[in-house]
Design a protein around this motif. Sequence first.
Motif, PDB file in Angstrom:
ATOM      1  N   VAL A   1       0.829  -1.210   0.000  1.00  0.00           N
ATOM      2  CA  VAL A   1       0.000   0.000   0.000  1.00  0.00           C
ATOM      3  C   VAL A   1       0.870   1.269   0.000  1.00  0.00           C
ATOM      4  N   ALA A   2       1.720   1.403   1.011  1.00  0.00           N
ATOM      5  CA  ALA A   2       2.493   2.652   1.140  1.00  0.00           C
ATOM      6  C   ALA A   2       3.441   2.848  -0.046  1.00  0.00           C
ATOM      7  N   ASN A   3       4.202   1.807  -0.380  1.00  0.00           N
ATOM      8  CA  ASN A   3       5.196   1.969  -1.445  1.00  0.00           C
ATOM      9  C   ASN A   3       4.579   2.158  -2.827  1.00  0.00           C
ATOM     10  N   THR A   4       3.349   1.680  -3.022  1.00  0.00           N
ATOM     11  CA  THR A   4       2.677   1.917  -4.305  1.00  0.00           C
ATOM     12  C   THR A   4       2.197   3.361  -4.401  1.00  0.00           C
TER      13      THR A   4
ATOM     14  N   TYR B   1      -0.279   6.341   6.861  1.00  0.00           N
ATOM     15  CA  TYR B   1      -0.861   5.357   7.782  1.00  0.00           C
ATOM     16  C   TYR B   1      -0.306   3.964   7.496  1.00  0.00           C
ATOM     17  N   ALA B   2      -0.296   3.568   6.214  1.00  0.00           N
ATOM     18  CA  ALA B   2       0.193   2.226   5.868  1.00  0.00           C
ATOM     19  C   ALA B   2       1.680   2.096   6.192  1.00  0.00           C
ATOM     20  N   ASP B   3       2.430   3.170   5.959  1.00  0.00           N
ATOM     21  CA  ASP B   3       3.869   3.155   6.221  1.00  0.00           C
ATOM     22  C   ASP B   3       4.142   3.023   7.721  1.00  0.00           C
ATOM     23  N   PHE B   4       3.554   3.928   8.507  1.00  0.00           N
ATOM     24  CA  PHE B   4       3.875   3.996   9.938  1.00  0.00           C
ATOM     25  C   PHE B   4       3.239   2.843  10.720  1.00  0.00           C
ATOM     26  N   SER B   5       1.968   2.580  10.455  1.00  0.00           N
ATOM     27  CA  SER B   5       1.333   1.478  11.187  1.00  0.00           C
ATOM     28  C   SER B   5       1.905   0.140  10.719  1.00  0.00           C
ATOM     29  N   GLY B   6       2.337   0.084   9.445  1.00  0.00           N
ATOM     30  CA  GLY B   6       2.989  -1.136   8.965  1.00  0.00           C
ATOM     31  C   GLY B   6       4.281  -1.390   9.714  1.00  0.00           C
ATOM     32  N   TYR B   7       5.077  -0.333   9.917  1.00  0.00           N
ATOM     33  CA  TYR B   7       6.317  -0.469  10.692  1.00  0.00           C
ATOM     34  C   TYR B   7       5.992  -0.908  12.116  1.00  0.00           C
ATOM     35  N   SER B   8       4.976  -0.251  12.720  1.00  0.00           N
ATOM     36  CA  SER B   8       4.630  -0.585  14.105  1.00  0.00           C
ATOM     37  C   SER B   8       4.193  -2.037  14.232  1.00  0.00           C
ATOM     38  N   ASP B   9       3.400  -2.521  13.272  1.00  0.00           N
ATOM     39  CA  ASP B   9       2.979  -3.925  13.309  1.00  0.00           C
ATOM     40  C   ASP B   9       4.188  -4.851  13.236  1.00  0.00           C
ATOM     41  N   MET B  10       5.137  -4.515  12.369  1.00  0.00           N
ATOM     42  CA  MET B  10       6.338  -5.351  12.265  1.00  0.00           C
ATOM     43  C   MET B  10       7.149  -5.290  13.557  1.00  0.00           C
TER      44      MET B  10
ATOM     45  N   VAL C   1     -11.351  17.108 -13.307  1.00  0.00           N
ATOM     46  CA  VAL C   1     -11.046  15.688 -13.108  1.00  0.00           C
ATOM     47  C   VAL C   1      -9.581  15.550 -12.690  1.00  0.00           C
ATOM     48  N   PRO C   2      -9.315  14.885 -11.557  1.00  0.00           N
ATOM     49  CA  PRO C   2      -7.915  14.807 -11.082  1.00  0.00           C
ATOM     50  C   PRO C   2      -7.063  13.881 -11.950  1.00  0.00           C
ATOM     51  N   GLN C   3      -5.783  14.208 -12.027  1.00  0.00           N
ATOM     52  CA  GLN C   3      -4.809  13.330 -12.691  1.00  0.00           C
ATOM     53  C   GLN C   3      -4.305  12.290 -11.689  1.00  0.00           C
ATOM     54  N   PHE C   4      -3.536  11.349 -12.188  1.00  0.00           N
ATOM     55  CA  PHE C   4      -2.831  10.344 -11.381  1.00  0.00           C
ATOM     56  C   PHE C   4      -3.764   9.358 -10.658  1.00  0.00           C
ATOM     57  N   PHE C   5      -5.049   9.393 -11.004  1.00  0.00           N
ATOM     58  CA  PHE C   5      -5.933   8.410 -10.371  1.00  0.00           C
ATOM     59  C   PHE C   5      -5.602   7.032 -10.929  1.00  0.00           C
ATOM     60  N   GLN C   6      -5.412   6.044 -10.070  1.00  0.00           N
ATOM     61  CA  GLN C   6      -5.063   4.688 -10.506  1.00  0.00           C
ATOM     62  C   GLN C   6      -6.029   3.684  -9.871  1.00  0.00           C
ATOM     63  N   LEU C   7      -6.610   2.828 -10.716  1.00  0.00           N
ATOM     64  CA  LEU C   7      -7.510   1.792 -10.202  1.00  0.00           C
ATOM     65  C   LEU C   7      -6.778   0.841  -9.258  1.00  0.00           C
ATOM     66  N   LYS C   8      -5.504   0.585  -9.568  1.00  0.00           N
ATOM     67  CA  LYS C   8      -4.715  -0.321  -8.728  1.00  0.00           C
ATOM     68  C   LYS C   8      -4.621   0.208  -7.296  1.00  0.00           C
ATOM     69  N   ILE C   9      -4.326   1.503  -7.153  1.00  0.00           N
ATOM     70  CA  ILE C   9      -4.224   2.100  -5.821  1.00  0.00           C
ATOM     71  C   ILE C   9      -5.579   2.094  -5.132  1.00  0.00           C
ATOM     72  N   ALA C  10      -6.630   2.419  -5.889  1.00  0.00           N
ATOM     73  CA  ALA C  10      -7.972   2.406  -5.304  1.00  0.00           C
ATOM     74  C   ALA C  10      -8.315   1.006  -4.789  1.00  0.00           C
TER      75      ALA C  10
ATOM     76  N   MET D   1       3.876 -10.462  -3.061  1.00  0.00           N
ATOM     77  CA  MET D   1       4.866 -10.868  -4.053  1.00  0.00           C
ATOM     78  C   MET D   1       4.597 -10.231  -5.414  1.00  0.00           C
ATOM     79  N   TYR D   2       3.319 -10.083  -5.744  1.00  0.00           N
ATOM     80  CA  TYR D   2       2.963  -9.590  -7.081  1.00  0.00           C
ATOM     81  C   TYR D   2       2.948  -8.062  -7.157  1.00  0.00           C
ATOM     82  N   TYR D   3       2.376  -7.438  -6.107  1.00  0.00           N
ATOM     83  CA  TYR D   3       2.222  -5.978  -6.147  1.00  0.00           C
ATOM     84  C   TYR D   3       3.214  -5.232  -5.240  1.00  0.00           C
ATOM     85  N   GLY D   4       3.958  -5.953  -4.436  1.00  0.00           N
ATOM     86  CA  GLY D   4       4.875  -5.278  -3.522  1.00  0.00           C
ATOM     87  C   GLY D   4       5.945  -4.476  -4.258  1.00  0.00           C
ATOM     88  N   VAL D   5       6.244  -3.292  -3.724  1.00  0.00           N
ATOM     89  CA  VAL D   5       7.297  -2.443  -4.291  1.00  0.00           C
ATOM     90  C   VAL D   5       8.484  -2.549  -3.347  1.00  0.00           C
TER      91      VAL D   5
END
Length: 470
Positions: free
Chosen positions: A203-206, A238-247, A404-413, A455-459
């Motif tokens: 999530v965060a890295n994407t 949130y994904a970055d910081f809470s992800g670190y905290s969970d780890m 209409v905003p730019q950079f909208f990505q279905l993958k991120i959504a 494995m597939y979507y991780g950055v």
Amino acid sequence: MQFTSITFVLFFTIFFGVYWLLRKNLKRQNIVLLLASYLFYGFWDWRFLALLIGSSGIAYFLGLKIGEYEGRKKRLFVNIGLILAIASLFYFKYFNFFIDSFAELFGIKNRLTLTIALPLGISFYTFRMISYFLDLKNNKLKPENDAITFFNYIAFFPSMTSGPIDRGGLLLPQLRKERVFTFESGADASRQILYGVFKKLVVANTITPVTQEIFQNYDHLAGSTVALGMLLFLFEIYADFSGYSDMAIGFARLLGFKITKNFAFPLFAQNIAEFWRKWHISLTSWLTDYVFTPLVIHFRDYGKKGLIAAIILNFILIGAWHGPRYTFVLFGLLHGLYYIPLILANKLNKKKKISGSFPTFKEAGNIALTMLLVCFAFVLFAAPTLTDAVGMYSRIFSLSFFSVPQFFQLKIAGLIIILLAIEWLNRDQEHGLEISRLKPALRRVFYIFLIFIIMYYGVFGNGSFIYEQF
């Protein structure tokens, strides 16, 4: 050495084996733990290892002296410890900021700015020392006589670089007694780590490249795009910081420790007070106990005005804790101002719990409004300067907001929807993957699904965590 790096996996695997082989000898186990913490820290930046060890030694010595005396002499050693800890933090983190600001304010040539590198994790381990001194002063703790135990408390590597901020009352007793490893606890810790890896790597890295692109070029983009960046930044941090905290919590649990919980599903908070009870809990509770409560007592004769003043001062300190930038201070001030309607309506401590499977319209509206306020403030957090923050706000409050905003990505959504679904379904649990309500077979399928997504979507290229810089 990042939690998500191959180097750390190798490091932790070897250490984990040696650590539990020594389970029958607590002293040797603690020595190995301390050496591992210093190796972990030194791998990041060996230059500051001496500072960490030296600071720990001074704090250990002062703690013993505090325990020897009562009255004036005790206060003297407490004050020496506090002054040294705060001075160290000020020098490395804020000295240049104040010198530059002073020179700019009075229009004088600045000859004092120093080339000062910021020691990794200094805010976190300094706060551990400060709470140790204050707890000794208030007789909530007894001085730690065992140097290995105390040095481990300061340098405990799972929470060393980005928190949570553990206090002596929680961690020191666990360092003194034999730790036990059980399969059930180890399996649940592994699930918490897996969820943290998903949040960080997927999530965060994407999201990170998109928010960077938007924030670096905001003056050429429509207001709707900057607003989209503001929304995405909420999920990124949130994904970055809470992800670190969970780890961090998961790795500590694998070693037999229970450390401070740092997030409790804050994305579903229904007002700003509830948000801060669920976001960066270790910092919020630390400042509540050592700053906010004394301020409230000091201002108690002024009623609600005193409470507002205490909250605003407390949040300014929360903002300034993040670093020497006016934008951080304003970030804290804005959050403090958000509390005023709650105080005036006597709703500051009113807890709202969503009991149904889905939120009502009113609850959904409360959640949306709270997240909107949080996103609005995060512009100040993300902007490197006041000029940039003003520029972003100007773009958002322009007519181009209705484009209409730019950079909208279905993958991120899609990834954000998966994140929210996991969080919502497990919002009453200790962490997002504590899904005991599912049958074992379904649980395994879900874990495999999550590993596949990682494995597939991780950055994997972006290893840094946002809160390392603090």
